[in-house]
Enzyme design. Structure first.
Site, PDB file in Angstrom:
ATOM      1  N   THR A  23      -6.297   3.983 -11.501  1.00 25.05           N
ATOM      2  CA  THR A  23      -7.750   4.001 -11.721  1.00 25.05           C
ATOM      3  C   THR A  23      -8.195   5.174 -12.608  1.00 25.05           C
ATOM      4  O   THR A  23      -7.511   6.193 -12.703  1.00 25.05           O
ATOM      5  CB  THR A  23      -8.471   4.093 -10.371  1.00 25.05           C
ATOM      6  OG1 THR A  23      -7.955   5.221  -9.661  1.00 25.05           O
ATOM      7  CG2 THR A  23      -8.248   2.849  -9.543  1.00 25.05           C
ATOM      8  N   GLY A  77      -7.885   7.608  -0.402  1.00 26.84           N
ATOM      9  CA  GLY A  77      -7.109   8.787  -0.010  1.00 26.84           C
ATOM     10  C   GLY A  77      -5.790   8.445   0.666  1.00 26.84           C
ATOM     11  O   GLY A  77      -5.348   9.141   1.583  1.00 26.84           O
ATOM     12  N   LYS A  83       0.856  -1.192   0.000  1.00 27.34           N
ATOM     13  CA  LYS A  83       0.000   0.000   0.000  1.00 27.34           C
ATOM     14  C   LYS A  83       0.892   1.242   0.000  1.00 27.34           C
ATOM     15  O   LYS A  83       2.020   1.199   0.511  1.00 27.34           O
ATOM     16  CB  LYS A  83      -0.888  -0.037   1.271  1.00 27.34           C
ATOM     17  CG  LYS A  83      -1.738   1.203   1.505  1.00 27.34           C
ATOM     18  CD  LYS A  83      -2.825   1.388   0.463  1.00 27.34           C
ATOM     19  CE  LYS A  83      -3.563   2.717   0.638  1.00 27.34           C
ATOM     20  NZ  LYS A  83      -4.374   3.044  -0.546  1.00 27.34           N
ATOM     21  N   ALA A  84       0.380   2.354  -0.539  1.00 28.49           N
ATOM     22  CA  ALA A  84       1.154   3.596  -0.618  1.00 28.49           C
ATOM     23  C   ALA A  84       1.762   3.975   0.723  1.00 28.49           C
ATOM     24  O   ALA A  84       1.133   3.821   1.772  1.00 28.49           O
ATOM     25  CB  ALA A  84       0.252   4.724  -1.095  1.00 28.49           C
ATOM     26  N   CYS A  90      -2.530   8.982  -8.266  1.00 27.94           N
ATOM     27  CA  CYS A  90      -3.688   8.777  -7.390  1.00 27.94           C
ATOM     28  C   CYS A  90      -4.704   9.889  -7.619  1.00 27.94           C
ATOM     29  O   CYS A  90      -4.402  11.061  -7.407  1.00 27.94           O
ATOM     30  CB  CYS A  90      -3.276   8.758  -5.919  1.00 27.94           C
ATOM     31  SG  CYS A  90      -4.719   8.505  -4.864  1.00 27.94           S
ATOM     32  N   GLY A 124      -5.099  -3.580 -14.325  1.00 28.71           N
ATOM     33  CA  GLY A 124      -6.370  -2.958 -14.668  1.00 28.71           C
ATOM     34  C   GLY A 124      -7.358  -4.035 -15.054  1.00 28.71           C
ATOM     35  O   GLY A 124      -7.459  -4.430 -16.209  1.00 28.71           O
ATOM     36  N   GLY A 125      -8.050  -4.568 -14.037  1.00 29.07           N
ATOM     37  CA  GLY A 125      -9.139  -5.505 -14.305  1.00 29.07           C
ATOM     38  C   GLY A 125      -8.743  -6.954 -14.463  1.00 29.07           C
ATOM     39  O   GLY A 125      -9.576  -7.777 -14.880  1.00 29.07           O
ATOM     40  N   ASN A 127     -13.225   3.788  -5.790  1.00 28.79           N
ATOM     41  CA  ASN A 127     -12.663   4.003  -4.455  1.00 28.79           C
ATOM     42  C   ASN A 127     -12.069   5.392  -4.363  1.00 28.79           C
ATOM     43  O   ASN A 127     -11.590   5.943  -5.352  1.00 28.79           O
ATOM     44  CB  ASN A 127     -11.618   2.923  -4.108  1.00 28.79           C
ATOM     45  CG  ASN A 127     -10.197   3.374  -4.444  1.00 28.79           C
ATOM     46  OD1 ASN A 127      -9.578   4.113  -3.680  1.00 28.79           O
ATOM     47  ND2 ASN A 127      -9.710   2.953  -5.607  1.00 28.79           N
TER      48      ASN A 127
HETATM   49  C1  LIG Z   1      -9.175   0.205  -2.852  1.00 30.97           C
HETATM   50  C2  LIG Z   1      -8.021   0.562  -3.759  1.00 30.97           C
HETATM   51  C3  LIG Z   1      -6.893   1.191  -3.222  1.00 30.97           C
HETATM   52  C4  LIG Z   1      -5.812   1.529  -4.048  1.00 30.97           C
HETATM   53  N1  LIG Z   1      -4.710   2.127  -3.502  1.00 30.97           N
HETATM   54  C5  LIG Z   1      -3.630   2.413  -4.290  1.00 30.97           C
HETATM   55  C6  LIG Z   1      -2.444   2.965  -3.735  1.00 30.97           C
HETATM   56  O1  LIG Z   1      -2.317   3.166  -2.517  1.00 30.97           O
HETATM   57  N2  LIG Z   1      -1.409   3.249  -4.580  1.00 30.97           N
HETATM   58  C7  LIG Z   1      -1.498   3.018  -5.947  1.00 30.97           C
HETATM   59  O2  LIG Z   1      -0.543   3.295  -6.683  1.00 30.97           O
HETATM   60  N3  LIG Z   1      -2.610   2.464  -6.490  1.00 30.97           N
HETATM   61  C8  LIG Z   1      -3.666   2.162  -5.699  1.00 30.97           C
HETATM   62  N4  LIG Z   1      -4.786   1.585  -6.256  1.00 30.97           N
HETATM   63  C9  LIG Z   1      -4.806   1.296  -7.714  1.00 30.97           C
HETATM   64  C10 LIG Z   1      -4.443  -0.174  -8.001  1.00 30.97           C
HETATM   65  O3  LIG Z   1      -3.129  -0.478  -7.557  1.00 30.97           O
HETATM   66  C11 LIG Z   1      -4.570  -0.500  -9.511  1.00 30.97           C
HETATM   67  O4  LIG Z   1      -3.677   0.306 -10.241  1.00 30.97           O
HETATM   68  C12 LIG Z   1      -5.974  -0.273 -10.057  1.00 30.97           C
HETATM   69  O5  LIG Z   1      -6.960  -0.610  -9.109  1.00 30.97           O
HETATM   70  C13 LIG Z   1      -6.237  -1.062 -11.355  1.00 30.97           C
HETATM   71  O6  LIG Z   1      -6.114  -2.455 -11.142  1.00 30.97           O
HETATM   72  P1  LIG Z   1      -7.397  -3.421 -10.814  1.00 30.97           P
HETATM   73  O7  LIG Z   1      -8.451  -3.084 -11.821  1.00 30.97           O
HETATM   74  O8  LIG Z   1      -6.868  -4.823 -10.921  1.00 30.97           O
HETATM   75  O9  LIG Z   1      -7.831  -3.074  -9.427  1.00 30.97           O
HETATM   76  C14 LIG Z   1      -5.874   1.249  -5.442  1.00 30.97           C
HETATM   77  C15 LIG Z   1      -7.007   0.601  -5.967  1.00 30.97           C
HETATM   78  C16 LIG Z   1      -8.069   0.255  -5.152  1.00 30.97           C
HETATM   79  C17 LIG Z   1      -9.265  -0.438  -5.754  1.00 30.97           C
END
Ligand SMILES: Cc1cc2nc3c(=O)[nH]c(=O)nc-3n(C[C@H](O)[C@H](O)[C@H](O)COP(=O)(O)O)c2cc1C
Length: 302
Positions: free
Chosen positions: A192, A71, A44-45, A129, A242-243, A68
């Site tokens: 996202t 933050g 996590k960040a 972000c 991404g997905g 989401n």
């Molecule tokens: C609940 C949540 C929290 C996330 N927190 C971070 C984060 O702290 N740092 C970051 O670079 N991306 C964060 N992301 C983005 C994911 O790492 C990822 O790039 C994005 O969700 C696309 O992948 P997915 O469709 O498989 O979820 C977050 C995504 C979600 C859904």
């Protein structure tokens, strides 16, 4: 079947990592399977000081995905290095630290903090972000700012630096070229897509932050298209996300040009999804005529 991939700092037994923010620091998931099975883990960040994140509601389900606006909630970089990195270091896997900040100085301080540990193998520079008022996305939607922060973090860090790109731009290839020229060792993409949901009873945005980041299967075709474009414009490796929720999805990302992949939202639906994908990947590769992950990378580009 050879699943191994070798990227800067990340010499991995397979190309699967959980995505940042979707796996915490691995503690809960370690109750479900042995995390040594993973190619790597993205934490996590980390910000300089602890953050409680945005007010709730900050997640919402959508068709084929979720919004989401967490933050960047995290305990702060010092605590992450003291408590979370040693926990993850007991597993035989690579660790990527995701770093964030409100100012260039904060990014640099966080990056420097990770110089103190050998248990972190690479940094993921989160300039994408969409859910914080200052920092993050402001660096990720302007080529000059993205290049400048990349250069500064590269100077400050002894670890390879992967820059996480935002899909909320009109020309992602230009962003990729800018961070490559600034010294990035790799690219991770995509973060996202900014979205919104209106809550009908209150007639107001459902998420307290109003907007949130859309993730999950709904964004997969956007991610694949962007990776396909970026792969043709840079020479540094791409970690795609991404997905993704199946081994077939993984192959799609590899063919589009990713050298490894991260699985995010799917972990919330099935905590064992990364482990299952790793089990299924050899059969899927074989089914489509491949003997290794390496030989699939970028094969879909015509
Ligand atoms: C609940 C949540 C929290 C996330 N927190 C971070 C984060 O702290 N740092 C970051 O670079 N991306 C964060 N992301 C983005 C994911 O790492 C990822 O790039 C994005 O969700 C696309 O992948 P997915 O469709 O498989 O979820 C977050 C995504 C979600 C859904």
């Amino acid at each position: 079947m050879d699943l191994s991939v070798k990227l800067p700092g990340l010499d991995m037994k397979n190309p699967i990592l959980p995505a940042s923010g979707c796996f915490g620091f691995g503690r809960e998931f370690s109750n479900f399977y042995d995390l040594s099975k993973l190619g790597g883990i993205t934490m996590k960040a980390a910000t300089l000081h602890a953050r409680y994140g945005n007010p709730t509601p900050r997640v919402a389900e959508t068709a084929s995905g979720m919004l989401n606006a967490i933050g960047l909630q995290n305990p702060g970089v010092a605590k992450i290095i003291q408590e979370e990195v040693p926990f993850l270091a007991q597993f035989d896997t690579k660790i990527m630290a995701n770093i964030a900040g409100s100012t260039a100085e904060e990014y640099i301080e966080v990056a420097k903090s990770f110089n103190d540990t050998d248990d972190v193998h690479a940094l993921e520079l989160n300039i994408s972000c969409p859910n914080v008022k200052e920092g993050g996305i402001q660096f990720g939607t302007d080529c000059m700012m993205a290049a400048s922060i990349t250069e500064q973090v590269k100077k400050a860090s002894r670890h390879p630096v992967y820059v996480k790109l935002s899909p909320n731009v009109s020309n992602i290839g230009e962003m990729a070229k800018a961070v490559e020229a600034a010294g990035a060792d790799g690219i991770t993409m995509i973060n996202t897509l900014t979205g919104m949901q209106i809550h009908l009873p209150s007639k107001r945005p459902l998420i307290a932050n109003k907007t949130g980041g859309l993730s999950g299967p709904a964004i997969k075709p956007v991610a694949v298209r962007m990776i396909y474009e970026v792969k043709q414009q840079v020479n540094i490796p791409i970690i795609g996300m991404g997905g993704i929720s199946t081994a077939e999805d993984v192959l799609e990302f590899l063919l589009a040009g990713a050298s490894a992949v991260a699985v995010g939202t799917a972990n919330f639906q099935n905590p064992c999804v990364c482990s299952e994908i790793i089990d299924e990947l050899p059969q899927v590769l074989e089914c489509y005529g491949f003997n290794s992950v390496q030989e699939t990378i970028g094969k879909g580009i015509q």
